[in-house]
Design a protein around this motif. Structure first.
Motif, PDB file in Angstrom:
ATOM      1  N   SER A  80      88.944  20.726  24.280  1.00 20.08           N
ATOM      2  CA  SER A  80      88.838  20.132  22.936  1.00 20.08           C
ATOM      3  C   SER A  80      89.760  18.926  22.793  1.00 20.08           C
ATOM      4  N   HIS A 113      87.930  16.150  25.050  1.00 21.65           N
ATOM      5  CA  HIS A 113      86.544  15.767  24.783  1.00 21.65           C
ATOM      6  C   HIS A 113      86.059  16.017  23.353  1.00 21.65           C
ATOM      7  N   LYS A 166      85.553  15.702  19.276  1.00 27.68           N
ATOM      8  CA  LYS A 166      85.350  14.534  18.433  1.00 27.68           C
ATOM      9  C   LYS A 166      86.658  14.174  17.748  1.00 27.68           C
ATOM     10  N   ARG A 167      86.833  12.906  17.457  1.00 28.11           N
ATOM     11  CA  ARG A 167      88.028  12.463  16.752  1.00 28.11           C
ATOM     12  C   ARG A 167      88.160  13.249  15.452  1.00 28.11           C
ATOM     13  N   GLU A 171      88.535  16.418  15.313  1.00 31.76           N
ATOM     14  CA  GLU A 171      88.099  17.793  15.535  1.00 31.76           C
ATOM     15  C   GLU A 171      88.662  18.335  16.846  1.00 31.76           C
ATOM     16  N   ARG A 202      89.992  16.360  19.620  1.00 35.69           N
ATOM     17  CA  ARG A 202      90.295  15.272  20.553  1.00 35.69           C
ATOM     18  C   ARG A 202      91.483  14.470  20.037  1.00 35.69           C
TER      19      ARG A 202
END
Length: 353
Positions: A140, A143, A145-146, A148, A150
């Motif tokens: 996490s 990879h 999401k910004r 969430e 990453r």
């Protein structure tokens, strides 16, 4: 009944946000025929927090991920304790073998191995309970999401993840008379402990399963070429998987990733080897790492170790104990953060575990 929760789990006791879409009770997905007289089995610990199966299944929970082994939940109990519960699927062994494996894993005590805190076995329900790591998995972090999961992650943080993970796997390989195999090394099974080092979870669960990831699943990119059945993993195949993880830390690409530019999927190990063969080594590294100065030599050293671990032939791969020595030797004694104008990590504490 007692559950042991370590400090890093206790630090994650933030209130659960109320969300009808993301929050649920594990009981809602459990089988009505699951109830029996079996009890949750807890391992010895340093804190006494009592709860039973009903408490666990009724706890406010959030799905963290679904994989080949099962579904993982973040469960918030009424006393604000937060734990991770993995609901296993397709378990192919009987109760006795299941319990024997849990007892072996439950006895492992190492700062780079995620402690198994409890387990439950019945005909229709198999659960394992771990500590909750508030930073999430390495997958996490790399990879997600910004916003969430990453995050920006500097070189020394990645190096600590690699060092800790290597130490954890090497320790696992010494257990059960040197016979214990992890079998499922991947970024989503690696967490970060309170000192910032990698911590290995989900030990040997693949040996309990009746199925393996189907072709095309991103998890297959971690498996050594000789592994056709995840239940028959070896120390050498664990080394291969760890090599893939090192390449993942260096490139920030998943083991099987899709290139939108070329419109096709790539196998990370094969791609890295092809780039290095063409002597375009610098193009391998995550662009975020290129912001830092004076670390190229160290990155190349890790790249070489990762490629050695991911050798196609098992007999060409180093042993995990040797891998630990090599990775610990990456950081040069005379190197310090002062030589990096933009490094946020402290190199002087990189071995303080």
């Amino acid at each position: 009944m007692n559950l042991c929760c370590s400090d890093h789990a206790a630090s994650a006791k933030e209130p659960m946000k109320k969300s009808k879409k993301k929050e649920l009770s594990m009981k809602e997905e459990s089988s009505p025929s699951r109830r029996d007289e079996n009890k949750i089995v807890f391992f010895e610990g340093d804190c006494n927090l009592a709860f039973d199966l009903e408490d666990l299944l009724s706890a406010s929970s959030k799905i963290l991920g679904k994989g080949s082994i099962g579904t993982t939940y973040k469960a918030a109990l009424e006393d604000v304790t937060t734990v991770v519960v993995k609901r296993l699927k397709d378990v192919n062994v009987g109760k006795r073998e299941f319990e024997q494996h849990m007892e072996i894993v439950g006895k492992i005590k190492h700062e780079n191995v995620d402690a198994l805190r409890a387990y439950y076995y019945s005909k229709d329900e198999k659960l394992v309970v771990y500590d909750y790591y508030h930073q999430g998995s390495v997958y996490s972090i790399l990879h997600g999401k910004r916003g969430e999961g990453r995050t920006s992650i500097d070189w020394y943080s990645r190096l600590r993840i690699a060092i800790g993970t290597a130490r954890g796997i090497a320790h696992i390989h010494t257990q059960q008379g040197g016979k214990l195999v992890h079998g499922n090394i991947k970024a989503s099974n690696i967490f970060i402990n309170s000192q910032g080092y990698g911590c290995v979870s989900d030990i040997g669960l693949t040996t309990l399963m009746s199925s393996i990831p189907s072709p095309g699943n991103r998890e297959t990119g971690y498996y050594a070429p000789e592994v056709t059945n995840a239940r028959k993993a070896t120390h050498s195949s664990d080394v291969y998987s760890f090599g893939v993880l090192l390449l993942e830390l260096l490139t920030r690409k998943t083991p099987i990733y899709y290139s939108s530019e070329r419109g096709q999927a790539f196998h990370l190990v094969r791609w890295v080897k092809s780039v290095v063969r063409e002597e375009w080594t610098s193009e391998v590294f995550d662009v975020e790492l290129l912001r830092y100065s004076n670390i190229e030599e160290e990155m190349v050293m890790m790249l070489q170790i990762g490629m050695a671990c991911a050798a196609r032939r098992p007999d060409q791969r180093p042993k995990m104990a040797e891998v630990v020595r090599l990775i610990e030797g990456i950081h040069l004694e005379n190197r310090s953060p002062s030589t990096e104008s933009r490094s946020e990590a402290s190199a002087t504490t990189i071995y303080s575990t």
